[in-house]
Design an enzyme around this catalytic site. Structure first.
Site, PDB file in Angstrom:
ATOM      1  N   ASP A  89      -7.318  24.960  17.906  1.00  0.00           N
ATOM      2  CA  ASP A  89      -6.768  25.675  19.050  1.00  0.00           C
ATOM      3  C   ASP A  89      -5.713  24.860  19.782  1.00  0.00           C
ATOM      4  O   ASP A  89      -5.881  23.656  19.996  1.00  0.00           O
ATOM      5  CB  ASP A  89      -7.889  26.042  20.031  1.00  0.00           C
ATOM      6  N   THR A  90      -4.662  25.557  20.242  1.00  0.00           N
ATOM      7  CA  THR A  90      -3.599  24.894  20.987  1.00  0.00           C
ATOM      8  C   THR A  90      -2.709  25.944  21.633  1.00  0.00           C
ATOM      9  O   THR A  90      -2.855  27.137  21.401  1.00  0.00           O
ATOM     10  CB  THR A  90      -2.758  23.986  20.055  1.00  0.00           C
ATOM     11  N   ILE A  91      -1.774  25.489  22.453  1.00  0.00           N
ATOM     12  CA  ILE A  91      -0.712  26.371  22.952  1.00  0.00           C
ATOM     13  C   ILE A  91       0.628  25.721  22.635  1.00  0.00           C
ATOM     14  O   ILE A  91       0.731  24.510  22.440  1.00  0.00           O
ATOM     15  CB  ILE A  91      -0.809  26.663  24.467  1.00  0.00           C
ATOM     16  N   TYR A 100       0.563  21.504  23.233  1.00  0.00           N
ATOM     17  CA  TYR A 100      -0.375  20.966  24.233  1.00  0.00           C
ATOM     18  C   TYR A 100      -1.763  21.514  23.909  1.00  0.00           C
ATOM     19  O   TYR A 100      -1.929  22.719  23.753  1.00  0.00           O
ATOM     20  CB  TYR A 100       0.146  21.419  25.585  1.00  0.00           C
ATOM     21  N   SER A 101      -2.780  20.638  23.796  1.00  0.00           N
ATOM     22  CA  SER A 101      -4.044  21.075  23.200  1.00  0.00           C
ATOM     23  C   SER A 101      -5.237  20.263  23.694  1.00  0.00           C
ATOM     24  O   SER A 101      -5.095  19.115  24.108  1.00  0.00           O
ATOM     25  CB  SER A 101      -3.936  20.928  21.675  1.00  0.00           C
TER      26      SER A 101
END
Length: 525
Positions: A347-349, A365-366
């Site tokens: 998961d991350t953005i 960013y994670s």
């Protein structure tokens, strides 16, 4: 151009600035910063920090980031490594002696020192225009007032909520349950942290009461973290690595990120006539899957903390790619790479911003897994990443856990250049998939002439953990053909990754694209 008879997204066209990211409120906040006179860095930090509230299962100030930055008026691309290190007392030998074969995912052993906040502070000072306080203002506002939960976020939240423990359940559940679509969510404790950082800078996070709150949460569970570990956190600047594909230069972040994996995969695919294949046919999916197995195997053996990644040039060498390409049978699947002993990122953005002066920021960013370690600090509700699970406990391995060392990281930002100029900052979320995703988007554009939005919309496949994941966008006939080649074909429960991109045209127009697999969008003005 898309067929308007079918559902889909049009690109977002603007001239003054564009942001593309995975949540509309974050994209809107970034554009508001640009309208206030900020630049792309001010806007990217604003959107990224807000995403820690909008998508807290994906990211937050207890995590890490990487960025590629092209300053206004320059064709230079610079890298910033905002990944944290293991605490000084961390020891693979101690974990092996305790009977562990891998780093526990949801214990303090997996928590590395958060690096993102130091990176945000440094990047704001180095490249920002308005100042850190202005960049943090949107997140402070929304952390106090709350945001409504978006559909994809609610889906992920329900899946990931079981890892939450202790104080994290108080901060990240509503009446003991995962919030539903439309429920309001607040993080008032983090609003206070951000107010302190806005006033006093990075020391407000890494020293004093906030750091004490994080250390207390970890040591109560047996963690070896100290206040000295937090005070020593430091993001490090560097230079990107690069490779060429059909006249386009792919810029990637250097180790401890896995950007070299994308370049190696790209170079292997360059040995085949991908453009002659059906973009959504079995032949392309097969060749890409085989190339990915080889590139990821090299990653698993060679990439680690920059201090011990000594085979980088070997990975980037075209002769290496040619030798690996020769191992691919165009009609038959090979076994996948050896299983990792470290954990696989999920998961991350990702956020990208380009402003009117053509500063471009590509930032990822994670907190590693969904809700990271599941451990949050009591007073301020800072959810701590489990990035340390990216270490291996294998004795003598380059990526073996050790105090002060950074683990191999899966999050990677990218930029495309043409003729020495940045033409498209982009990123593809999805943990393991990211190098494959970078190359798939590049190939969609370079081999098949897709525009950025079409390149992001297109169906994806990915060879992962002995399976070939094939999205529902492929036909059943293609899946059957891949199975005949020896692939263990599965349709994944969730779509593969999520991507954002901004094309910078010579005309002065910016073209934003955002993946429909997420809740987000591209905004411009």
């Amino acid at each position: 151009m898309r067929d308007f008879h079918f559902p889909g997204r049009s690109p977002v066209l603007a001239t003054n600035g564009v942001c593309a990211t995975s949540h509309p409120l974050a994209a809107g906040a970034a554009i508001d910063i640009l309208k206030q006179g900020g630049n792309a860095m001010d806007a990217a930090i604003a959107g990224a920090v807000l995403l820690g509230l909008c998508e807290p299962q994906m990211t937050g100030i207890g995590g890490d980031c990487f960025a590629l930055v092209s300053p206004a008026g320059s064709d230079q691309v610079l890298a910033m490594n905002g990944s944290g290190r293991a605490p000084a007392a961390a020891s693979a030998a101690a974990l092996r002696a305790a009977g562990h074969a891998t780093v526990p995912l949801n214990g303090p052993e997996a928590v590395t020192i958060p690096g993102a906040m130091d990176a945000f502070c440094r990047m704001s000072a180095e490249w920002g225009k308005l100042g850190l306080a202005d960049s943090l203002a949107p997140a402070i506002h929304y952390c106090d007032e709350g945001v409504p939960i978006a559909p994809r976020v609610a889906f992920d939240w329900a899946n990931d909520a079981p890892v939450l423990q202790g104080a994290a359940r108080k901060w990240f559940l509503l009446d003991g349950k995962a919030p539903k679509v439309g429920d309001m969510f607040r993080l008032t404790g983090q609003a206070e942290v951000l107010r302190r950082v806005a006033r006093d800078g990075r020391d407000a996070f890494y020293t004093g009461e906030v750091a004490e709150d994080m250390v207390a949460a970890l040591t109560a569970l047996g963690g070896v973290h100290t206040l000295e570990d937090f005070a020593a956190a430091e993001a490090t600047p560097g230079d990107p690595i690069a490779g060429f594909y059909k006249g386009r230069e792919l810029m990637e972040h250097p180790p401890n990120g896995q950007g070299a994996t994308a370049i190696l995969l790209m170079n292997i695919l360059a040995q085949f006539d991908i453009a002659a294949m059906d973009p959504f046919g079995a032949e392309r999916a097969h060749i890409e899957a085989e190339a990915a197995k080889l590139a990821y195997d090299a990653r698993n053996r060679f990439i680690a903390d920059a201090s011990v990644t000594d085979r980088l040039e070997h990975m980037l060498d075209m002769d290496t790619a040619r030798a690996l390409a020769a191992l691919i049978d165009p009609k038959r699947a090979m076994a996948g790479p050896a299983a990792l002993s470290e954990a696989v990122h999920k998961d991350t953005i990702y956020i990208t911003v380009v402003d009117r002066d053509r500063m471009a920021v590509s930032l990822i960013y994670s907190i590693f897994h969904g809700f990271g370690s599941g451990i949050a600090s009591e007073k301020f509700g800072i959810l701590l990443q489990n990035r340390g699970a990216g270490f291996t406990l294998q004795e003598g391995h380059r990526n073996e856990m050790a105090g002060g060392k950074r683990p191999m990281h899966t999050i990677i930002p990218a930029m495309l250049c043409e003729g020495g100029k940045v033409v498209m900052p982009y990123g593809v979320m999805g943990g393991q998939y990211q190098p494959n995703g970078h190359v798939r988007v590049l190939s969609n554009i370079a081999d098949f002439g897709m525009d950025p939005q079409d390149a992001l919309d297109a169906p994806r496949s990915f060879a992962d953990a002995g399976k070939l994941k094939v999205e529902r966008g492929y036909s059943e006939a293609v899946r059957a053909e891949l199975a005949e080649m020896g692939h263990d074909v599965v349709v994944p429960d969730t779509p593969i990754g999520g991507a954002q991109a901004i094309r910078i045209h010579d005309s002065g127009v910016l073209e934003g694209a955002s993946d429909p697999r997420k809740d987000g969008c591209a905004f411009g003005y």
